[in-house]
Design a protein around this motif. Structure first.
Motif, PDB file in Angstrom:
ATOM      1  N   UNK B  81       0.907  -1.084   0.359  1.00 31.76           N
ATOM      2  CA  UNK B  81       0.224   0.036  -0.070  1.00 31.76           C
ATOM      3  C   UNK B  81       0.942   1.061   0.095  1.00 31.76           C
ATOM      4  N   UNK B  82       2.370   1.049  -0.030  1.00 33.56           N
ATOM      5  CA  UNK B  82       3.297   2.401   0.163  1.00 33.56           C
ATOM      6  C   UNK B  82       3.556   1.994  -0.793  1.00 33.56           C
ATOM      7  N   UNK B  83       4.278   3.031  -1.455  1.00 41.47           N
ATOM      8  CA  UNK B  83       4.687   3.225  -3.583  1.00 41.47           C
ATOM      9  C   UNK B  83       5.823   4.871  -2.682  1.00 41.47           C
ATOM     10  N   UNK B  84       7.555   3.416  -3.080  1.00 43.00           N
ATOM     11  CA  UNK B  84       8.221   5.034  -3.068  1.00 43.00           C
ATOM     12  C   UNK B  84       8.349   5.104  -4.895  1.00 43.00           C
ATOM     13  N   UNK B  85       8.630   6.349  -5.498  1.00 42.54           N
ATOM     14  CA  UNK B  85       8.885   6.361  -6.772  1.00 42.54           C
ATOM     15  C   UNK B  85       9.958   6.688  -7.399  1.00 42.54           C
ATOM     16  N   UNK B  86      10.638   6.157  -7.511  1.00 40.80           N
ATOM     17  CA  UNK B  86      12.019   6.691  -7.853  1.00 40.80           C
ATOM     18  C   UNK B  86      12.514   6.768  -9.236  1.00 40.80           C
ATOM     19  N   UNK B  87      13.613   7.234  -9.328  1.00 46.24           N
ATOM     20  CA  UNK B  87      13.911   7.302 -11.702  1.00 46.24           C
ATOM     21  C   UNK B  87      14.573   6.137 -11.945  1.00 46.24           C
ATOM     22  N   UNK B  88      15.423   5.899 -10.961  1.00 47.78           N
ATOM     23  CA  UNK B  88      15.726   4.557 -11.713  1.00 47.78           C
ATOM     24  C   UNK B  88      16.480   2.763 -10.949  1.00 47.78           C
ATOM     25  N   UNK B  89      17.351   2.071 -11.474  1.00 47.11           N
ATOM     26  CA  UNK B  89      16.865   0.924 -10.499  1.00 47.11           C
ATOM     27  C   UNK B  89      17.914   0.955  -9.622  1.00 47.11           C
ATOM     28  N   UNK B  90      18.865   1.647  -9.819  1.00 47.66           N
ATOM     29  CA  UNK B  90      20.010   2.382  -8.281  1.00 47.66           C
ATOM     30  C   UNK B  90      18.999   3.065  -7.813  1.00 47.66           C
ATOM     31  N   UNK B  91      18.108   3.959  -7.541  1.00 44.19           N
ATOM     32  CA  UNK B  91      18.449   5.171  -6.782  1.00 44.19           C
ATOM     33  C   UNK B  91      17.314   3.393  -5.668  1.00 44.19           C
ATOM     34  N   UNK B  92      16.678   3.421  -6.571  1.00 44.57           N
ATOM     35  CA  UNK B  92      16.111   1.537  -5.767  1.00 44.57           C
ATOM     36  C   UNK B  92      16.677   0.851  -4.754  1.00 44.57           C
ATOM     37  N   UNK B  93      17.753   0.447  -4.985  1.00 43.89           N
ATOM     38  CA  UNK B  93      19.288  -0.004  -4.302  1.00 43.89           C
ATOM     39  C   UNK B  93      19.648   0.409  -3.361  1.00 43.89           C
ATOM     40  N   UNK B  94      19.608   1.797  -3.632  1.00 43.20           N
ATOM     41  CA  UNK B  94      20.599   2.855  -2.677  1.00 43.20           C
ATOM     42  C   UNK B  94      18.957   2.918  -1.530  1.00 43.20           C
ATOM     43  N   UNK B  95      18.186   2.788  -1.562  1.00 37.86           N
ATOM     44  CA  UNK B  95      17.411   2.673  -0.884  1.00 37.86           C
ATOM     45  C   UNK B  95      17.233   1.367   0.180  1.00 37.86           C
ATOM     46  N   UNK B  96      17.143   0.187  -0.920  1.00 38.66           N
ATOM     47  CA  UNK B  96      17.359  -1.147  -0.224  1.00 38.66           C
ATOM     48  C   UNK B  96      18.398  -1.508   0.797  1.00 38.66           C
ATOM     49  N   UNK B  97      19.469  -1.096   0.546  1.00 37.19           N
ATOM     50  CA  UNK B  97      20.466  -1.501   1.132  1.00 37.19           C
ATOM     51  C   UNK B  97      20.398  -0.386   2.683  1.00 37.19           C
ATOM     52  N   UNK B  99      17.957  -0.866   4.304  1.00 37.67           N
ATOM     53  CA  UNK B  99      16.801  -1.845   4.882  1.00 37.67           C
ATOM     54  C   UNK B  99      16.259  -2.188   6.077  1.00 37.67           C
ATOM     55  N   UNK B 100      15.693  -0.323   5.476  1.00 32.12           N
ATOM     56  CA  UNK B 100      14.359   0.339   6.560  1.00 32.12           C
ATOM     57  C   UNK B 100      13.230   0.447   6.197  1.00 32.12           C
ATOM     58  N   UNK B 101      13.026   0.561   4.283  1.00 36.83           N
ATOM     59  CA  UNK B 101      11.474   0.677   3.976  1.00 36.83           C
ATOM     60  C   UNK B 101      10.826  -0.475   3.267  1.00 36.83           C
ATOM     61  N   UNK B 102      10.169  -0.935   4.156  1.00 38.83           N
ATOM     62  CA  UNK B 102       9.504  -1.503   3.480  1.00 38.83           C
ATOM     63  C   UNK B 102       8.041  -1.760   3.036  1.00 38.83           C
ATOM     64  N   UNK B 103       7.880  -1.079   2.490  1.00 41.05           N
ATOM     65  CA  UNK B 103       6.784  -0.411   0.973  1.00 41.05           C
ATOM     66  C   UNK B 103       7.655  -1.572  -0.205  1.00 41.05           C
ATOM     67  N   UNK B 104       6.578  -0.924  -1.526  1.00 40.90           N
ATOM     68  CA  UNK B 104       7.080  -1.285  -2.518  1.00 40.90           C
ATOM     69  C   UNK B 104       8.109   0.127  -2.957  1.00 40.90           C
ATOM     70  N   UNK B 105       8.443  -0.641  -4.457  1.00 39.25           N
ATOM     71  CA  UNK B 105       8.655   0.745  -5.089  1.00 39.25           C
ATOM     72  C   UNK B 105       8.081   0.695  -6.961  1.00 39.25           C
ATOM     73  N   UNK B 106       8.198   2.079  -7.417  1.00 39.69           N
ATOM     74  CA  UNK B 106       7.322   2.186  -8.901  1.00 39.69           C
ATOM     75  C   UNK B 106       9.012   3.101  -9.353  1.00 39.69           C
ATOM     76  N   UNK B 107       9.398   2.390 -10.480  1.00 36.55           N
ATOM     77  CA  UNK B 107      11.248   2.844 -10.964  1.00 36.55           C
ATOM     78  C   UNK B 107      10.027   3.602 -12.888  1.00 36.55           C
ATOM     79  N   UNK B 108      10.896   4.643 -12.822  1.00 35.96           N
ATOM     80  CA  UNK B 108      10.165   5.616 -13.860  1.00 35.96           C
ATOM     81  C   UNK B 108      11.285   5.447 -14.976  1.00 35.96           C
ATOM     82  N   UNK B 109      12.300   5.136 -14.631  1.00 36.54           N
ATOM     83  CA  UNK B 109      13.551   5.169 -15.956  1.00 36.54           C
ATOM     84  C   UNK B 109      13.803   6.619 -16.125  1.00 36.54           C
ATOM     85  N   UNK B 110      13.260   7.617 -15.794  1.00 35.58           N
ATOM     86  CA  UNK B 110      14.157   9.175 -16.528  1.00 35.58           C
ATOM     87  C   UNK B 110      13.403   9.908 -15.127  1.00 35.58           C
ATOM     88  N   UNK B 111      13.579  11.263 -15.270  1.00 35.58           N
ATOM     89  CA  UNK B 111      13.373  12.061 -15.399  1.00 35.58           C
ATOM     90  C   UNK B 111      12.212  13.219 -16.432  1.00 35.58           C
TER      91      UNK B 111
END
Lengths: 198, 198
Positions: B81-97, B99-111
């Motif tokens: 129910x929580x979606x974090x919107x990021x620009x690319x897969x590496x930004x997702x990885x930065x937050x995953x590292x 390990x505190x965010x428990x929601x899911x993501x949405x990768x825009x592939x650009x801005x």
């Protein structure tokens, strides 16, 4: 790296094994490759494999080449009586870029380093001595200006001297454009010792 | 580069096409690869080709993955129910590292970037709106703190607001450990505007 799927993690891991490529650069390279057209990636892969398979030592000067003889040794215009001794193929390339040296080369693939346990038998020195049995007038030692390079230069020079062949060493001193203020003491001393009369 | 034989030159050329790899690094990489055991080089090559062939978009969050669903979207413990919107897969990885965010993501592939001609239709925005038809409580916009990232954040926020779903933006300000003296004016101003009562 379980935030990346397996094949991405593996690619990042493989790429980060390359020299000078840290984890950040490996990630950047990985995503770059994944987003390239398949034919570009295939070409990169084929070129790597092809070079790895076919590149070997030049049977004369021991540089790396994809033929039996490297482009320099197989060039009839090069002066075979002058041999420049370098540590590796990139050092050869550095001199070739200038395009002023007309002799041939000998690539040692390393330098003598008691610290790292590299002895005279571990570099292509025996191979150099064999070449000196031919018609050679001068050996120019262009090993690096490091401790290992200097040790190697001294060693080679002592080895060749008895044969009567001229042995020289590339000059060491202040680099052109160098600001004396920023040059280290050893180089300054070397430049002083090696001063030339005007 | 005719001082290198053809296959070496080609390898250097191919490697120097990689981002962040200049001619010097390409030479270094080329000689490194040529001197590696064949199986290591084959493994690198296979990993590149494999990843390029099999990596695709996660059909839910559009990150890059080698499965239909990425490890995060297929993890039942994540809060959908929580979606974090990021620009690319590496930004997702930065937050995953972290390990505190428990929601899911949405990768825009650009801005969105009018300067580079990247419009809302060029990034995975439509795909985000489709996801919002499900049970979503909050969208956290974590695009970069650049002009493009901010523009994109504003655009997305305006798009989502009417749906009644909560929209938030990650905080912007002085980085932890940052020395005020060295921080740019825009960041200092942003930090002041965004001050929190203690």
């Amino acid at each position: 790296m379980d935030y990346y799927s397996r094949q991405i993690s593996e690619l990042i891991e493989e790429l980060s094994k390359l020299p000078g490529v840290g984890n950040k650069s490996a990630q950047r390279l990985a995503f770059y490759l994944i987003n390239r057209p398949m034919e570009d990636v295939q070409k990169l892969s084929d070129t790597i494999i092809g070079a790895r398979k076919n590149v070997r030592y030049c049977k004369q000067c021991w540089t790396l080449t994809d033929q039996e003889l490297c482009p320099i040794c197989s060039n009839p215009k090069r002066d075979r009586t002058t041999i420049m001794v370098v540590e590796d193929t990139r050092d050869l390339a550095a001199y070739e870029k200038i395009g002023k040296y007309e002799g041939v080369y000998h690539v040692l693939h390393g330098a003598i380093s008691p610290m790292l346990g590299v002895g005279p038998g571990d570099i292509k020195l025996k191979e150099l001595m064999v070449r000196l049995q031919g018609d050679v007038r001068e050996v120019i030692i262009a090993t690096n200006s490091s401790l290992e390079g200097e040790t190697t230069a001294m060693y080679i020079s002592k080895l060749i001297k008895p044969t009567g062949i001229k042995v020289s060493r590339i000059a060491s001193g202040v680099p052109v454009g160098g600001d004396l203020e920023y040059i280290d003491e050893v180089t300054l001393l070397r430049a002083l010792e090696g001063r030339v009369e005007l």
